[in-house]
Design a protein around this motif. Structure first.
Motif, PDB file in Angstrom:
ATOM      1  N   VAL A  49       0.829  -1.206   0.000  1.00  0.00           N
ATOM      2  CA  VAL A  49       0.000   0.000   0.000  1.00  0.00           C
ATOM      3  C   VAL A  49       0.862   1.254   0.000  1.00  0.00           C
ATOM      4  O   VAL A  49       0.574   2.223  -0.696  1.00  0.00           O
ATOM      5  CB  VAL A  49      -0.953  -0.001   1.215  1.00  0.00           C
ATOM      6  CG1 VAL A  49      -1.475   1.391   1.505  1.00  0.00           C
ATOM      7  CG2 VAL A  49      -2.114  -0.939   0.949  1.00  0.00           C
ATOM      8  N   GLU A  50       1.930   1.207   0.768  1.00  0.00           N
ATOM      9  CA  GLU A  50       2.797   2.391   0.821  1.00  0.00           C
ATOM     10  C   GLU A  50       3.375   2.724  -0.541  1.00  0.00           C
ATOM     11  O   GLU A  50       3.511   3.896  -0.895  1.00  0.00           O
ATOM     12  CB  GLU A  50       3.897   2.200   1.860  1.00  0.00           C
ATOM     13  CG  GLU A  50       3.395   2.537   3.268  1.00  0.00           C
ATOM     14  CD  GLU A  50       4.194   1.889   4.381  1.00  0.00           C
ATOM     15  OE1 GLU A  50       5.349   1.502   4.121  1.00  0.00           O
ATOM     16  OE2 GLU A  50       3.654   1.785   5.497  1.00  0.00           O
ATOM     17  N   GLN A  51       3.657   1.694  -1.303  1.00  0.00           N
ATOM     18  CA  GLN A  51       4.172   1.940  -2.656  1.00  0.00           C
ATOM     19  C   GLN A  51       3.125   2.630  -3.523  1.00  0.00           C
ATOM     20  O   GLN A  51       3.438   3.486  -4.341  1.00  0.00           O
ATOM     21  CB  GLN A  51       4.571   0.625  -3.315  1.00  0.00           C
ATOM     22  CG  GLN A  51       5.998   0.217  -3.022  1.00  0.00           C
ATOM     23  CD  GLN A  51       6.289  -1.189  -3.513  1.00  0.00           C
ATOM     24  OE1 GLN A  51       5.742  -1.625  -4.532  1.00  0.00           O
ATOM     25  NE2 GLN A  51       7.139  -1.892  -2.797  1.00  0.00           N
ATOM     26  N   ILE A  52       1.878   2.209  -3.368  1.00  0.00           N
ATOM     27  CA  ILE A  52       0.816   2.837  -4.154  1.00  0.00           C
ATOM     28  C   ILE A  52       0.646   4.296  -3.751  1.00  0.00           C
ATOM     29  O   ILE A  52       0.584   5.191  -4.593  1.00  0.00           O
ATOM     30  CB  ILE A  52      -0.527   2.098  -3.975  1.00  0.00           C
ATOM     31  CG1 ILE A  52      -0.414   0.665  -4.469  1.00  0.00           C
ATOM     32  CG2 ILE A  52      -1.637   2.836  -4.733  1.00  0.00           C
ATOM     33  CD1 ILE A  52      -1.662  -0.165  -4.228  1.00  0.00           C
ATOM     34  N   VAL A  53       0.602   4.528  -2.456  1.00  0.00           N
ATOM     35  CA  VAL A  53       0.384   5.903  -1.968  1.00  0.00           C
ATOM     36  C   VAL A  53       1.551   6.808  -2.374  1.00  0.00           C
ATOM     37  O   VAL A  53       1.370   8.007  -2.597  1.00  0.00           O
ATOM     38  CB  VAL A  53       0.146   5.899  -0.441  1.00  0.00           C
ATOM     39  CG1 VAL A  53       0.087   7.315   0.093  1.00  0.00           C
ATOM     40  CG2 VAL A  53      -1.138   5.161  -0.102  1.00  0.00           C
ATOM     41  N   ALA A  54       2.744   6.208  -2.472  1.00  0.00           N
ATOM     42  CA  ALA A  54       3.915   7.003  -2.857  1.00  0.00           C
ATOM     43  C   ALA A  54       3.763   7.598  -4.257  1.00  0.00           C
ATOM     44  O   ALA A  54       4.429   8.577  -4.593  1.00  0.00           O
ATOM     45  CB  ALA A  54       5.159   6.138  -2.785  1.00  0.00           C
ATOM     46  N   GLN A  55       2.876   7.031  -5.067  1.00  0.00           N
ATOM     47  CA  GLN A  55       2.666   7.558  -6.410  1.00  0.00           C
ATOM     48  C   GLN A  55       1.923   8.893  -6.395  1.00  0.00           C
ATOM     49  O   GLN A  55       1.954   9.637  -7.382  1.00  0.00           O
ATOM     50  CB  GLN A  55       1.811   6.602  -7.246  1.00  0.00           C
ATOM     51  CG  GLN A  55       2.438   5.278  -7.562  1.00  0.00           C
ATOM     52  CD  GLN A  55       1.391   4.341  -8.151  1.00  0.00           C
ATOM     53  OE1 GLN A  55       0.542   4.774  -8.942  1.00  0.00           O
ATOM     54  NE2 GLN A  55       1.430   3.079  -7.768  1.00  0.00           N
ATOM     55  N   PHE A  56       1.244   9.181  -5.310  1.00  0.00           N
ATOM     56  CA  PHE A  56       0.505  10.452  -5.247  1.00  0.00           C
ATOM     57  C   PHE A  56       1.496  11.544  -4.876  1.00  0.00           C
ATOM     58  O   PHE A  56       1.786  11.781  -3.701  1.00  0.00           O
ATOM     59  CB  PHE A  56      -0.605  10.366  -4.193  1.00  0.00           C
ATOM     60  CG  PHE A  56      -1.701   9.405  -4.549  1.00  0.00           C
ATOM     61  CD1 PHE A  56      -1.791   8.163  -3.942  1.00  0.00           C
ATOM     62  CD2 PHE A  56      -2.667   9.747  -5.492  1.00  0.00           C
ATOM     63  CE1 PHE A  56      -2.814   7.277  -4.275  1.00  0.00           C
ATOM     64  CE2 PHE A  56      -3.681   8.870  -5.826  1.00  0.00           C
ATOM     65  CZ  PHE A  56      -3.755   7.634  -5.215  1.00  0.00           C
ATOM     66  N   GLU A  57       2.011  12.203  -5.881  1.00  0.00           N
ATOM     67  CA  GLU A  57       3.154  13.081  -5.641  1.00  0.00           C
ATOM     68  C   GLU A  57       2.822  14.278  -4.746  1.00  0.00           C
ATOM     69  O   GLU A  57       3.680  14.735  -3.992  1.00  0.00           O
ATOM     70  CB  GLU A  57       3.780  13.534  -6.975  1.00  0.00           C
ATOM     71  CG  GLU A  57       3.106  14.694  -7.665  1.00  0.00           C
ATOM     72  CD  GLU A  57       1.805  14.314  -8.369  1.00  0.00           C
ATOM     73  OE1 GLU A  57       1.412  13.137  -8.305  1.00  0.00           O
ATOM     74  OE2 GLU A  57       1.197  15.210  -8.987  1.00  0.00           O
ATOM     75  N   ILE A  58       1.593  14.762  -4.799  1.00  0.00           N
ATOM     76  CA  ILE A  58       1.264  15.917  -3.958  1.00  0.00           C
ATOM     77  C   ILE A  58       1.311  15.544  -2.479  1.00  0.00           C
ATOM     78  O   ILE A  58       1.677  16.353  -1.624  1.00  0.00           O
ATOM     79  CB  ILE A  58      -0.127  16.479  -4.326  1.00  0.00           C
ATOM     80  CG1 ILE A  58      -0.128  16.950  -5.778  1.00  0.00           C
ATOM     81  CG2 ILE A  58      -0.517  17.621  -3.399  1.00  0.00           C
ATOM     82  CD1 ILE A  58      -1.474  17.443  -6.272  1.00  0.00           C
TER      83      ILE A  58
END
Lengths: 434, 639
Positions: B70-79
């Protein structure tokens, strides 16, 4: 219990009882005429229609103070001309020798002259926030600065109405929006119906809705036989509402008295409110909103952005009045906006966020034909914070007068309705006939 | 650690769980309904095997759970990764864009010279406004007065509230490009989507439930001013890191959170004082410098303060908003025993607690602080304390028994019942006080209480819209698409954020498919966008209304009909290996997966009649229809 028998029992409308609800009964012409005509039900509910002009409408361009010399000093490019100036399409329509309608409001002029429409100038909230969201929020909550008021004033209104419990239906409070607006949030239930024609359960070919084995029937049966009393009760109201809606919108709605609503969302919203009123589904409070009033640049005068918007606005309101005909005796419409706009035009031939604005009220019981309020004038020393039209009528006094006189909300309940504000009937503008 | 030792270590007083007799299945389902966003297929078996107590203990220690997927996915949200300063710049950038457009319009007007052209003086005035301040000459005579509030700045500020222009007039590609521009609006969409991704996918489910609780407790509405970007830092740096520590620390982090300071107006809460001409000039120059730094050449010219002509004026003033809410909502509770006088005194203590616009961080403005002596809830706060005044208030509030009770009550509402038993609340308040507000201990006290697992608690709360939709996604094994491919990755969050801000919601309603996030808006729970500071109520009875129920049924059908645009539903995740030619087996399978606590006889009967083909019909079950009915069932609305 069949929903129509319930309506019959409540309203004693014999015609309705004979007709029933499903498509299998009676010739269609009976259904259509029943819904276009006034059934003259024994007990008519009083109805309030609230219309929020979101974006801070320039009240000075709606009801123009052409008699005030400072008006012209402040607005060289966006002012409307006095009736004597003969400036063509930017000449106001005289109301009382001092104020005049923006010509785009022409459709409402007959209503004003006939005494069914009143304007309240220099009206609004004393709070000085010039943020759209905050101010709308607070106005809809029925407060000026108390951010902790969690429910809306209209929700409290229907909670306070004396005759409410007996006549409550799922359609008691309806908002023609995608979600429940702030004004209607709270304990009492309300329906958000963006479009009457599409509201309800949305099935598709993969999951067929209709029929004895359709999902709609399935849902209704599950909740109908549920021992869960809370959900059972709520679901019953939902399905009764959907059932009632089937009858309400069977066939295309024909506005009465030749009324023609303008194209677009707002016209549709008002038309559907009229439709619900005439269908006698127990509507008490309706809410609609219209945006596009935030005219920071190129506001225009008798022509242009603001005028275009006022044109659609007034056509829809006039159509509503015409459509409802005699029913307007029980209906009050009130328009409002979170604040007004600067007295001076800005560098972009527009106006910025201001303070006082203009509210309208319309209806059979409204003492129209007058511009209410104490006009503070636009003299520099009379402006709010040196820039805006001052406020001499608190919006809550308008709401309170309507609540008290149209819905018989007792004065004792006013403290609940308007937290941290003392309602004094002496401050009512007396826009409502006794 | 042997299971029995673990059990006694936890000091558990309930449960006859042991390796030989695993916890009652119904109990497991109930616990999962409360400390997660709903069981996924296989979760109940997994927890039974692991041991319910072990599972709860593990969830109470999320640091022991790997959540890297999940952390990897959330890391994609650059803002969501931006520093406070970058976030502040994001907001300023949008403001700059708006101002530049306003300038362009003004210049265009000038060039076009329409009918009824303004007098030459006015034109010069407009030209002055359209060019950078350094090059302008004073206007000719009789110009229309310049709006005192710097009209373009005012327009910009106000338009930034709602920047999207008439998207309807653009082509789809233009629309996407336009939507992608306003990154501060996209911040809202990214915040919301990340929350949904976490709620659906995180292994640290209890942490997500608590993040939802505490974000709600310290409610901030992203619709207000710069809160849309400030909330990013608030969720990430204030709320989430303090979920498991001491309440006092969470309270202080929140009191200094720029999002909270702006939302409840404390950033302008200041000592009313007389400001002389020289200081006015200095302030104005500083403001200009900041505007220049943040807005570049889009910074509108300001009216210079002439120290020779300016008069001393009163500036600033107390704003009580935060002071009231910190007591009423965040700590003591509405009946917590504070008076209006206390509200004023607390407001005085927090004067000067503000936000630096450039860094986007907390700053204490000494000159705005009221340094007199104060009395708060009977405590004397001596003069000259500076920032310590506010810190003392935090101490007083955090250690009050009323606060312990208030927090205990609300957490008990979330986990146990809308009207939690008084005995439980008192006990939990006791733990709060005894541990100095240790939130892990307090949460554990609830989750290990007999009331928590009592059968009388089963199904006694209605799911919130978030819980309903997410539990439906989880229960059916559906997946969420975190972000679309470019250019949708940039545009979609801005479009979702725009709808929250009031532009485009109508259009989105009419589309054949909506995102999960938009469904929440229509169900009455727009994420991070609750207007009043009370936040969404923990008393779940508020979620029951006729319109809302219809929307839930529609959601159930949209989910199974593949109409929720960012959710991939696949009935085979529910059906597993069941023989699809055996309708009764299919029914049992679906019920056991989606509603492992079973359905009532009446619901089962309706499902049989409605969703199963008649015997000898030659038709197979329509699994989407059956699953939609179950998700829309009365039982599924509860947890």
């Amino acid at each position: 219990m069949n929903v129509n028998r319930r309506i019959f029992l409540k309203q004693g409308a014999l015609a309705f009882a004979a007709l029933g609800a499903g498509p299998s009964w009676g010739p269609s012409f009976l259904r259509n005429t029943a819904f276009a005509a006034d059934l003259g039900s024994a007990k008519s509910n009083k109805i309030l229609i609230c219309i929020f002009q979101r974006g801070a409408v320039d009240g000075l361009s709606m009801v123009v103070p052409y008699g005030d010399p400072f008006y012209y000093q402040s607005r060289t490019d966006i002012s409307l001309a006095a009736p004597t100036q003969a400036a063509g399409e930017s000449t106001v329509l005289d109301l009382d020798g001092y104020f005049g309608f923006n010509p785009a409001l022409a459709p409402l002029l007959p209503l004003f002259k006939q005494g069914h429409l009143a304007a309240i100038q220099a009206c609004g909230s004393p709070n000085a926030t010039r943020s759209h969201f905050e101010s709308q929020d607070l106005m809809e909550a029925g407060t000026d600065t108390d951010r902790s008021v969690a429910d809306g004033w209209l929700n409290r209104l229907i909670g306070c109405c004396p005759e409410d419990a007996a006549h409550k239906t799922a359609f008691r409070a309806v908002s023609m929006t995608s979600g429940i607006p702030r004004s209607l949030q709270g304990e009492q239930d309300s329906l958000a119906i963006r479009d009457l024609d599409t509201f309800g359960l949305a099935g598709d070919t993969a999951v067929p809705l209709a029929g004895p084995s359709g999902t709609s029937h399935g849902f209704e049966s599950m909740y109908g036989s549920a021992v869960d009393t809370v959900l059972h009760g709520t679901a019953k109201e939902s399905f009764d509402a959907l059932d009632m809606l089937k009858s309400v919108r069977n066939g295309a709605y024909q506005p009465g008295n030749g009324a023609v609503y303008p194209q677009g969302n707002f016209g549709r919203n008002l038309k559907q409110i009229a439709q619900l009123i005439k269908a006698n589904v127990g509507l008490q409070v309706a809410f609609a909103e219209i945006g596009g009033w935030d005219t920071h640049s190129n506001q225009g005068n008798g022509k242009g952005q603001l005028a275009n918007n006022l044109g659609g606005f007034s056509k829809a309101l006039a159509a509503l009045y015409q459509d409802l005909g005699d029913r307007m005796a029980d209906v009050v419409v009130v328009t409002m906006s979170e604040f007004g706009r600067t007295v001076h035009q800005n560098g972009n031939r527009g106006t910025d966020h201001g303070h006082g604005t203009c509210f309208f009220t319309m209806g059979g019981s409204i003492k129209g034909g007058k511009v209410y309020g104490d006009w503070p004038t636009l003299a520099p020393d009379k402006l709010f914070q040196n820039r805006d039209l001052a406020i001499t009528t608190d919006f809550r006094d308008v709401f309170a007068e309507i609540s008290a006189k149209h819905f018989n909300v007792p004065m004792a309940d006013m403290a609940k309705m308007f937290p941290r504000y003392t309602i004094d009937s002496k401050r009512f503008r007396n826009i409502y006939t006794a | 650690m042997p299971l029995l030792l673990l059990v006694s270590t936890l000091g558990l007083t309930w449960g006859s769980e042991s390796p030989e007799t695993p916890a009652d299945r119904a109990q497991v389902v109930h616990v999962l309904n409360r400390i997660t966003f709903g069981p996924r297929p296989g979760d109940v078996d997994m927890v039974q095997k692991m041991g319910l107590h072990n599972y709860i203990e593990q969830q109470l220690h999320p640091e022991t759970i790997d959540d890297s997927a999940v952390e990897q996915i959330v890391a994609q949200f650059e803002i969501l990764q931006m520093t406070p300063e970058q976030l502040a710049n994001l907001y300023a950038d949008d403001l700059k864009k708006i101002l530049k457009r306003a300038q362009k319009n003004a210049t265009k007007q000038l060039a076009a010279n329409p009918a009824g052209a303004p007098p030459p003086a006015a034109a010069a005035d407009m030209a002055m406004q359209a060019t950078p301040p350094a090059t302008s000459a004073p206007p000719a005579t009789a110009a229309p007065p310049v709006d005192k509030d710097k009209s373009m700045m005012a327009e910009g500020q106000e338009k930034v509230e709602n920047p999207a222009p008439e998207l309807a007039k653009l082509t789809p590609a233009q629309r996407l490009a336009e939507a992608s521009q306003f990154r501060s609006v996209a911040a809202i969409g990214q915040l919301e989507q990340a929350k949904l991704v976490r709620a659906i996918n995180s292994q640290r489910q209890l942490q997500e439930v608590l993040a939802d609780f505490w974000n709600n407790h310290f409610n901030v509405d992203v619709k207000k001013k710069a809160c849309r970007v400030l909330k990013v830092a608030d969720d990430r740096d204030v709320i989430r890191p303090h979920l498991w520590g001491k309440f006092r620390d969470l309270l202080e982090a929140d009191a200094k959170s720029p999002a909270m300071l702006v939302y409840l107006d404390n950033n302008t809460n200041s000592l009313a004082r007389d400001v002389g001409p020289m200081e006015q000039m200095a302030m104005q120059q500083m403001q200009d410098a900041v505007a220049k730094k943040m807005l570049g050449d889009a910074a509108p010219p300001s009216e210079p303060v002439d120290p020779a002509k300016a008069k001393t004026k009163k500036m600033g003033g107390i704003n009580e908003n935060y002071a009231r809410e910190i007591m009423e909502l965040h700590t003591l509770g509405v009946d917590g025993g504070y008076t209006q006088q206390d509200v004023q005194e607390v407001a005085r203590c927090f004067t000067g607690w503000s936000v630096d616009r450039q860094t986007g961080e907390f700053t204490f403005r000494k000159r705005q602080h009221d340094d007199g002596a104060k009395v708060v809830l009977g405590h004397n706060i001596p003069a000259g304390g500076g920032m310590k005044d506010g810190e003392m208030v935090l101490d007083i509030l955090a250690s009050s028994p009323a606060t312990a009770h208030h927090i205990a009550y609300q957490l008990s509402q979330r986990f146990v019942a809308d009207n939690p038993p008084a005995a439980l609340v008192d006990r939990v308040a006791g733990v709060f006080t005894a541990t100095g507000g240790d939130l892990r201990a307090v949460t554990e006290a609830i989750l290990t209480s007999p009331e928590f697992v009592s059968a009388s608690s089963y199904g006694n709360k209605i799911k919130s819209p978030l819980e309903f939709t997410v539990s439906a996604v989880r229960a059916s094994g559906a997946t969420i698409v975190a972000q679309g491919p470019p250019p949708f990755d940039k545009a979609q969050p801005a479009i979702e954020g725009g709808a929250i801000l009031g532009k485009g919601a109508d259009r989105m309603s009419q589309r054949p498919r909506q995102s999960l996030n938009f469904h929440l808006y229509e169900l009455g729970e727009p994420l991070f966008a609750c207007s009043p500071p009370t936040g969404y109520k923990e008393d779940s009875s508020v979620w029951v209304s006729p319109g809302a129920l219809i929307e839930r049924l529609n959601f159930a059908m949209a989910l199974t009909g593949q109409k929720v645009s960012d959710i991939r539903f696949d009935s085979s995740k529910v059906l597993g290996n069941v023989d699809v030619d055996k309708p009764d087996a299919v029914l049992d399978q679906c019920i056991s997966v989606l509603l492992p606590n079973n359905v009532s006889d009446s619901t089962r009967k309706v499902l049989q009649e409605t969703a199963l083909p008649a015997a000898g019909d030659g038709q197979t079950v329509n699994p989407n229809k059956l699953i939609a009915l179950i998700i829309g069932s009365p039982e599924f609305q509860r947890k």
